[in-house]
Design a protein around this motif. Structure first.
Motif, PDB file in Angstrom:
ATOM      1  N   ALA A 133       0.836  -1.204   0.000  1.00 42.74           N
ATOM      2  CA  ALA A 133       0.000   0.000   0.000  1.00 42.74           C
ATOM      3  C   ALA A 133       0.869   1.252   0.000  1.00 42.74           C
ATOM      4  O   ALA A 133       0.552   2.244  -0.681  1.00 42.74           O
ATOM      5  CB  ALA A 133      -0.929  -0.003   1.210  1.00 42.74           C
ATOM      6  N   LEU A 134       1.980   1.225   0.745  1.00 45.54           N
ATOM      7  CA  LEU A 134       2.898   2.363   0.751  1.00 45.54           C
ATOM      8  C   LEU A 134       3.542   2.531  -0.619  1.00 45.54           C
ATOM      9  O   LEU A 134       3.707   3.657  -1.108  1.00 45.54           O
ATOM     10  CB  LEU A 134       3.962   2.161   1.823  1.00 45.54           C
ATOM     11  N   GLN A 135       3.884   1.429  -1.259  1.00 45.01           N
ATOM     12  CA  GLN A 135       4.449   1.499  -2.609  1.00 45.01           C
ATOM     13  C   GLN A 135       3.470   2.163  -3.571  1.00 45.01           C
ATOM     14  O   GLN A 135       3.861   3.045  -4.365  1.00 45.01           O
ATOM     15  CB  GLN A 135       4.784   0.091  -3.102  1.00 45.01           C
ATOM     16  N   LEU A 136       2.203   1.791  -3.504  1.00 45.03           N
ATOM     17  CA  LEU A 136       1.190   2.402  -4.374  1.00 45.03           C
ATOM     18  C   LEU A 136       1.051   3.892  -4.082  1.00 45.03           C
ATOM     19  O   LEU A 136       0.891   4.700  -5.012  1.00 45.03           O
ATOM     20  CB  LEU A 136      -0.153   1.691  -4.180  1.00 45.03           C
ATOM     21  N   ALA A 137       1.104   4.268  -2.782  1.00 46.51           N
ATOM     22  CA  ALA A 137       0.995   5.680  -2.421  1.00 46.51           C
ATOM     23  C   ALA A 137       2.166   6.479  -2.968  1.00 46.51           C
ATOM     24  O   ALA A 137       2.016   7.629  -3.408  1.00 46.51           O
ATOM     25  CB  ALA A 137       0.918   5.818  -0.897  1.00 46.51           C
ATOM     26  N   ILE A 138       3.354   5.881  -2.949  1.00 44.77           N
ATOM     27  CA  ILE A 138       4.550   6.551  -3.475  1.00 44.77           C
ATOM     28  C   ILE A 138       4.414   6.782  -4.974  1.00 44.77           C
ATOM     29  O   ILE A 138       4.657   7.890  -5.477  1.00 44.77           O
ATOM     30  CB  ILE A 138       5.809   5.713  -3.165  1.00 44.77           C
ATOM     31  N   VAL A 139       4.020   5.739  -5.704  1.00 44.39           N
ATOM     32  CA  VAL A 139       3.893   5.869  -7.168  1.00 44.39           C
ATOM     33  C   VAL A 139       2.808   6.875  -7.518  1.00 44.39           C
ATOM     34  O   VAL A 139       2.971   7.693  -8.437  1.00 44.39           O
ATOM     35  CB  VAL A 139       3.608   4.490  -7.795  1.00 44.39           C
ATOM     36  N   ASP A 140       1.703   6.854  -6.782  1.00 47.31           N
ATOM     37  CA  ASP A 140       0.633   7.816  -7.030  1.00 47.31           C
ATOM     38  C   ASP A 140       1.122   9.245  -6.795  1.00 47.31           C
ATOM     39  O   ASP A 140       0.798  10.159  -7.562  1.00 47.31           O
ATOM     40  CB  ASP A 140      -0.557   7.503  -6.119  1.00 47.31           C
ATOM     41  N   ALA A 141       1.913   9.433  -5.729  1.00 47.34           N
ATOM     42  CA  ALA A 141       2.418  10.778  -5.420  1.00 47.34           C
ATOM     43  C   ALA A 141       3.383  11.276  -6.493  1.00 47.34           C
ATOM     44  O   ALA A 141       3.484  12.478  -6.730  1.00 47.34           O
ATOM     45  CB  ALA A 141       3.111  10.768  -4.058  1.00 47.34           C
ATOM     46  N   LEU A 142       4.073  10.362  -7.171  1.00 43.38           N
ATOM     47  CA  LEU A 142       4.992  10.770  -8.241  1.00 43.38           C
ATOM     48  C   LEU A 142       4.244  11.266  -9.469  1.00 43.38           C
ATOM     49  O   LEU A 142       4.802  11.981 -10.302  1.00 43.38           O
ATOM     50  CB  LEU A 142       5.908   9.597  -8.615  1.00 43.38           C
ATOM     51  N   GLY A 143       2.971  10.872  -9.610  1.00 46.00           N
ATOM     52  CA  GLY A 143       2.104  11.464 -10.622  1.00 46.00           C
ATOM     53  C   GLY A 143       2.224  10.903 -12.027  1.00 46.00           C
ATOM     54  O   GLY A 143       1.806  11.558 -12.985  1.00 46.00           O
TER      55      GLY A 143
END
Length: 203
Positions: A133-143
């Motif tokens: 879930a943290l990995q997905l949040a990181i990728v989402d934040a990168l845009g």
């Protein structure tokens, strides 16, 4: 201007959540994870079992839930979109670790939670879910466009960064927090990606 009543409600909710989690972690440490029930936690925290379930839907959540993904995502969004991905992600992870361990009480709680994660099989399994879930949040934040090659590269970089961070977290727990967590994470990144990937935070 933010709605003040809503802000106050959010603050009270966060305070209640932190208090419940602190009591839960104490009971898990004293009595054992398997021997402690949600009702035990509610009694220790002075709230109803329904309140505990409202904040923590499962027993595992009492140990694993925190604001780390949100803090990391905020740091990444605020960072310049330049340089290697592992530098952006690594710097955000170190800054988040600094925020989550600032203050003796917060650092001690995180350290105790990590010990529970390492020693309890059910929590180790759920920790892997949290990492994803943290990995997905990181990728989402990168845009990046989720279907793009850039998103694939971001997933690979985030996964590698989280693996290095996990190594630092385990060492921190095993060493009883002797070395500051942000420093250990920086050391893990240097070992995995090179000395110049992220700056070592001040002691």
């Amino acid at each position: 201007m933010p709605d003040q009543p809503s802000t106050l409600r959010a603050q009270r909710r966060a305070e209640t959540q932190r208090a419940i989690q602190a009591h839960a972690v104490r009971l898990f440490t004293e009595r054992g994870y398997d021997a402690t029930t949600m009702s035990d936690v509610a009694g220790a925290a002075g709230v109803s079992p329904m309140t505990v379930y409202r904040h923590f839907p499962t027993k595992e959540d009492l140990v694993l839930v925190d604001q780390n993904a949100q803090v990391v995502a905020e740091r990444i969004r605020a960072s310049p979109a330049v340089g290697p991905l592992v530098r952006r992600i690594g710097t955000a992870l170190i800054e988040a670790a600094t925020a989550l361990t600032t203050g003796e009480e917060r650092g001690d709680l995180l350290l105790t939670r990590l010990r529970l994660m390492i020693s309890t099989p059910a929590l180790r399994a759920r920790h892997l879910d949290n990492n994803y879930a943290l990995q997905l949040a990181i990728v989402d934040a990168l845009g990046y466009d989720p279907e793009s090659d850039a998103a694939f590269a971001a997933h690979a970089a985030a996964s590698a960064c989280l693996a290095a961070m996990h190594t630092a977290l385990v060492r921190w727990a095993e060493d009883d927090g002797e070395t500051a967590l942000p420093e250990l994470i920086a050391q893990a990144f240097a070992a995995a990606f090179g000395d110049d990937v992220v700056e070592t935070p001040p002691a």
